[in-house]
Design a protein around this motif. Structure first.
Motif, PDB file in Angstrom:
ATOM      1  N   GLU A 156      11.683  -1.078  12.918  1.00  0.00           N
ATOM      2  CA  GLU A 156      11.467  -1.532  11.711  1.00  0.00           C
ATOM      3  C   GLU A 156      12.388  -0.799  10.640  1.00  0.00           C
ATOM      4  OE1 GLU A 156       7.480  -0.103  10.926  1.00  0.00           O
ATOM      5  OE2 GLU A 156       6.557  -0.954  12.659  1.00  0.00           O
ATOM      6  N   CYS A 157      12.451  -1.238   9.411  1.00  0.00           N
ATOM      7  CA  CYS A 157      12.914  -0.488   8.180  1.00  0.00           C
ATOM      8  C   CYS A 157      11.815   0.061   7.580  1.00  0.00           C
ATOM      9  CB  CYS A 157      13.826  -1.222   7.452  1.00  0.00           C
ATOM     10  SG  CYS A 157      14.366  -0.484   6.010  1.00  0.00           S
ATOM     11  N   GLN A 158      11.595   1.420   7.259  1.00  0.00           N
ATOM     12  CA  GLN A 158      10.568   1.580   6.528  1.00  0.00           C
ATOM     13  C   GLN A 158      11.021   2.249   5.145  1.00  0.00           C
ATOM     14  OE1 GLN A 158       8.064   4.439   8.787  1.00  0.00           O
ATOM     15  NE2 GLN A 158       7.382   2.910  10.318  1.00  0.00           N
ATOM     16  N   VAL A 159      10.370   1.916   4.095  1.00  0.00           N
ATOM     17  CA  VAL A 159      10.546   2.279   2.717  1.00  0.00           C
ATOM     18  C   VAL A 159       9.492   3.447   2.178  1.00  0.00           C
ATOM     19  CG1 VAL A 159      11.061   1.612   0.277  1.00  0.00           C
ATOM     20  CG2 VAL A 159      11.577   0.304   2.231  1.00  0.00           C
ATOM     21  N   PHE A 160       9.802   4.527   1.616  1.00  0.00           N
ATOM     22  CA  PHE A 160       8.849   5.497   1.115  1.00  0.00           C
ATOM     23  C   PHE A 160       9.258   5.829  -0.426  1.00  0.00           C
ATOM     24  CE2 PHE A 160       9.446   6.406   5.534  1.00  0.00           C
ATOM     25  CZ  PHE A 160       8.350   7.086   6.054  1.00  0.00           C
ATOM     26  N   ILE A 168       6.625  11.419  -0.424  1.00  0.00           N
ATOM     27  CA  ILE A 168       7.048  11.123   0.883  1.00  0.00           C
ATOM     28  C   ILE A 168       5.711  11.159   1.978  1.00  0.00           C
ATOM     29  CG2 ILE A 168       8.245  12.158   2.945  1.00  0.00           C
ATOM     30  CD1 ILE A 168      10.008  10.732   1.105  1.00  0.00           C
ATOM     31  N   ALA A 169       4.836  12.273   1.592  1.00  0.00           N
ATOM     32  CA  ALA A 169       3.786  12.677   2.547  1.00  0.00           C
ATOM     33  C   ALA A 169       2.704  11.285   2.527  1.00  0.00           C
ATOM     34  CB  ALA A 169       3.146  13.898   2.059  1.00  0.00           C
ATOM     35  N   ALA A 189       6.335   0.215   2.680  1.00  0.00           N
ATOM     36  CA  ALA A 189       6.511  -0.895   3.062  1.00  0.00           C
ATOM     37  C   ALA A 189       7.099  -0.817   4.485  1.00  0.00           C
ATOM     38  CB  ALA A 189       7.539  -1.778   2.106  1.00  0.00           C
ATOM     39  N   ARG A 190       6.688  -1.538   5.585  1.00  0.00           N
ATOM     40  CA  ARG A 190       7.339  -1.505   6.729  1.00  0.00           C
ATOM     41  C   ARG A 190       7.877  -3.045   7.103  1.00  0.00           C
ATOM     42  NH1 ARG A 190       2.491  -0.164  10.431  1.00  0.00           N
ATOM     43  NH2 ARG A 190       4.171  -0.638  12.057  1.00  0.00           N
ATOM     44  N   ILE A 191       9.399  -3.068   7.566  1.00  0.00           N
ATOM     45  CA  ILE A 191       9.673  -4.386   7.687  1.00  0.00           C
ATOM     46  C   ILE A 191      10.139  -4.507   8.881  1.00  0.00           C
ATOM     47  CG2 ILE A 191      11.648  -5.713   6.868  1.00  0.00           C
ATOM     48  CD1 ILE A 191      11.416  -3.317   4.580  1.00  0.00           C
ATOM     49  N   ARG A 192       9.691  -5.533   9.867  1.00  0.00           N
ATOM     50  CA  ARG A 192      10.176  -5.875  11.182  1.00  0.00           C
ATOM     51  C   ARG A 192      11.440  -6.106  11.256  1.00  0.00           C
ATOM     52  NH1 ARG A 192       6.425  -6.545  14.708  1.00  0.00           N
ATOM     53  NH2 ARG A 192       5.027  -7.708  13.110  1.00  0.00           N
ATOM     54  N   LEU A 193      12.237  -5.456  12.249  1.00  0.00           N
ATOM     55  CA  LEU A 193      13.731  -5.932  12.620  1.00  0.00           C
ATOM     56  C   LEU A 193      13.652  -6.952  13.806  1.00  0.00           C
ATOM     57  CD1 LEU A 193      15.620  -2.558  12.325  1.00  0.00           C
ATOM     58  CD2 LEU A 193      15.205  -4.184  10.676  1.00  0.00           C
ATOM     59  N   PRO A 194      14.870  -7.726  13.797  1.00  0.00           N
ATOM     60  CA  PRO A 194      14.561  -8.896  14.992  1.00  0.00           C
ATOM     61  C   PRO A 194      14.612  -8.132  16.142  1.00  0.00           C
ATOM     62  CG  PRO A 194      16.742  -8.742  13.862  1.00  0.00           C
ATOM     63  CD  PRO A 194      15.857  -7.987  13.038  1.00  0.00           C
TER      64      PRO A 194
END
Length: 505
Positions: A462-466, A471-472, A477-482
């Motif tokens: 995934e790509c995760q956005v904080f 941060i804690a 957002a969590r984005i699935r990678l192919p």
């Protein structure tokens, strides 16, 4: 999600591979893909997050010549995620280095890795050690609208289109010195660049250094905002050293002479075994960015530093922050196997990496230093708009014990002396996590932190956005990678606004 396969590569590693850095989280990718309309599996992509997250990765296709593979030898592969108007798209590409193309044509390895003898290489090559393949698999940065990838033992800087990741060849700064009357020194043909050049976003300059086994052993250079060589000057050292990173302020570049070197007795026999000699102490070389004056050296406690977070000027002092190592070469215990010793050499807990501050007084010539935290962390990033200027926020990574893997984030406020942390679930490992300022951001770290993660339990990535200020709280957002991507280290962020400026030129 719409996915298209661009190219499949045949791996020569075999299905029975057991190497800890070619299996598990480090299993290499052999397919290049493009993917659009990525699935958001939790949260929502902020609409004021616009730009590119780029990460370089050591990703081998071929077995080492003698089987002694080191993860830093892997071929460069860049993974990129573009954020735009609340959507995301992904692509990955190998860095098409001269070495990789030659090995693809030959169908096997042609160059020895860092754990092998240079004499095992079948061809001449690159690197401070010589006769290595320049894998361009260490760092990635963006200068003048182009992505540049680099190699940890010195090599060419490879140019990539930041959107398509097409390899455009290497930089040719040596060809740009003619007709540039302000140049001090000449970048010789064949000269290389070390792992971590720095871009000053305030001036548009790129600062770099390189090192070798030949006197003067180090050079420092500046590429101006027009992409021309402005300076290339010697930084004499007492002998060959193994520097990895540098730092800069508004007016100075900060280089180093750490007591980490190839064993001189072995080197005389053309053998390359690193040795740490703390009795020599550490020195930091401060040189003016405008090329005037000579290098000024400041003594400090013995250590080795892989990565600095930032530096800045404050009155008569230059303040430098980075990761002091308590045990640059961890002590080998009785009965310990070679693989155990190898693992320790890549374990930040064994290296005892802690955030440190050095103060160099330009008036007195004195150095003061102190740890900023007792926790073991590494791979720092800051808001790149403050490179060379006073900063407060640092994002760093915590490490999985016994492995070269990142299992958490730590957000430091180095002015207040506070921090907050986030730990990824068991079996989930992240990448270097740069700060991505929101569109129109004014304050420091006013935006997000972006990272790629690989989930071993679910064989996915995934790509995760904080939120950079929380941060804690965990990812917003969590984005699935192919596909599941190999673990990796260095990454960078570039905004759409910055890229648009260079496209308009």
């Amino acid at each position: 999600m719409k996915v298209s396969v661009v190219r499949r590569y045949e791996s020569k590693l075999g299905d029975s591979d057991f190497h800890p850095y070619r299996t598990g989280a480090w299993t290499p990718n052999t397919v290049e893909v493009d993917a659009t309309d990525l699935d958001v599996i939790a949260g929502e992509i902020p609409r004021d997050l616009a730009g590119l997250y780029l990460r370089n990765t050591e990703n081998p296709l071929f077995e080492a010549i003698t089987g002694r593979y080191h993860p830093f030898d892997g071929d460069g592969m860049v993974h990129a995620l573009r954020f735009q108007e609340g959507r995301a798209e992904y692509r990955n590409r190998f860095v098409k280095t001269a070495g990789l193309l030659a090995e693809l044509e030959a169908g096997g390895a042609l160059w020895a890795g860092i754990l092998e003898s240079p004499e095992a290489s079948q061809r001449d090559g690159w690197g401070a050690r010589t006769r290595m393949k320049d894998a361009s698999s260490t760092d990635i940065l963006v200068h003048r609208g182009e992505a540049l990838t680099t190699f940890y033992q010195c090599g060419d800087a490879y140019r990539l289109d930041p959107y398509t990741l097409e390899t455009r060849g290497t930089v040719h700064w040596s060809e740009q010195t003619q007709g540039n009357p302000g140049v001090r020194g000449v970048f010789p043909k064949g000269a290389t660049v070390s792992a971590h050049p720095k871009v000053d976003e305030q001036t548009g300059e790129l600062l770099f250094f390189n090192y070798s086994k030949e006197a003067p052993f180090m050079h420092f250079g500046v590429i101006n905002a027009e992409g021309k060589l402005a300076r290339y000057v010697p930084v004499p050292l007492p002998g060959p050293r193994l520097p990895h990173d540098m730092a800069f302020t508004e007016n100075y570049a900060i280089l180093n002479d750490f007591p980490m070197m190839w064993d001189p007795e072995r080197l005389a026999k053309n053998q390359h075994r690193p040795v740490y000699r703390p009795e020599l102490g550490s020195r930091f070389g401060i040189v003016r960015r405008d090329g005037t004056g000579s290098v000024r050296w400041f003594e400090a406690s013995p250590t080795y530093v892989l990565h600095f977070s930032n530096a800045y000027e404050e009155g008569d002092e230059i303040i430098l922050e980075g990761y002091h190592q308590g045990a640059p070469i961890p002590k080998r215990l009785e009965g310990e196997t070679a693989i155990d010793a190898f693992r320790k050499s890549l374990d930040m807990r064994e290296l005892q990496t802690r955030l440190h501050r050095w103060r160099f007084n330009l008036s007195t010539g004195q150095t003061k230093e102190a740890f900023l935290d007792d926790e073991v962390t590494e791979f720092p990033t800051i808001d790149n708009r403050l490179g060379g200027r006073k900063h407060r926020k640092v994002i760093a990574m915590t490490g999985e014990p016994g492995h070269f893997l990142f299992n958490g984030l730590v957000a430091y406020d180095v002015e207040r002396g506070t921090k907050q942390s986030y730990r990824f679930p068991e079996g989930v490992f992240a990448s270097e996590s740069p700060i991505a300022p929101r569109t129109g951001a004014r304050g420091e770290a006013d935006g997000y932190v972006v990272t790629f993660v690989s989930d071993l339990g679910n064989d996915s990535s995934e790509c995760q956005v904080f939120d950079a200020g929380e941060i804690a709280r965990g990812p917003i957002a969590r984005i699935r990678l192919p596909h599941r991507i190999s673990s990796g280290t260095h990454a960078t962020w570039v905004s759409e606004e910055d890229l648009a400026k260079h496209r308009a030129r």
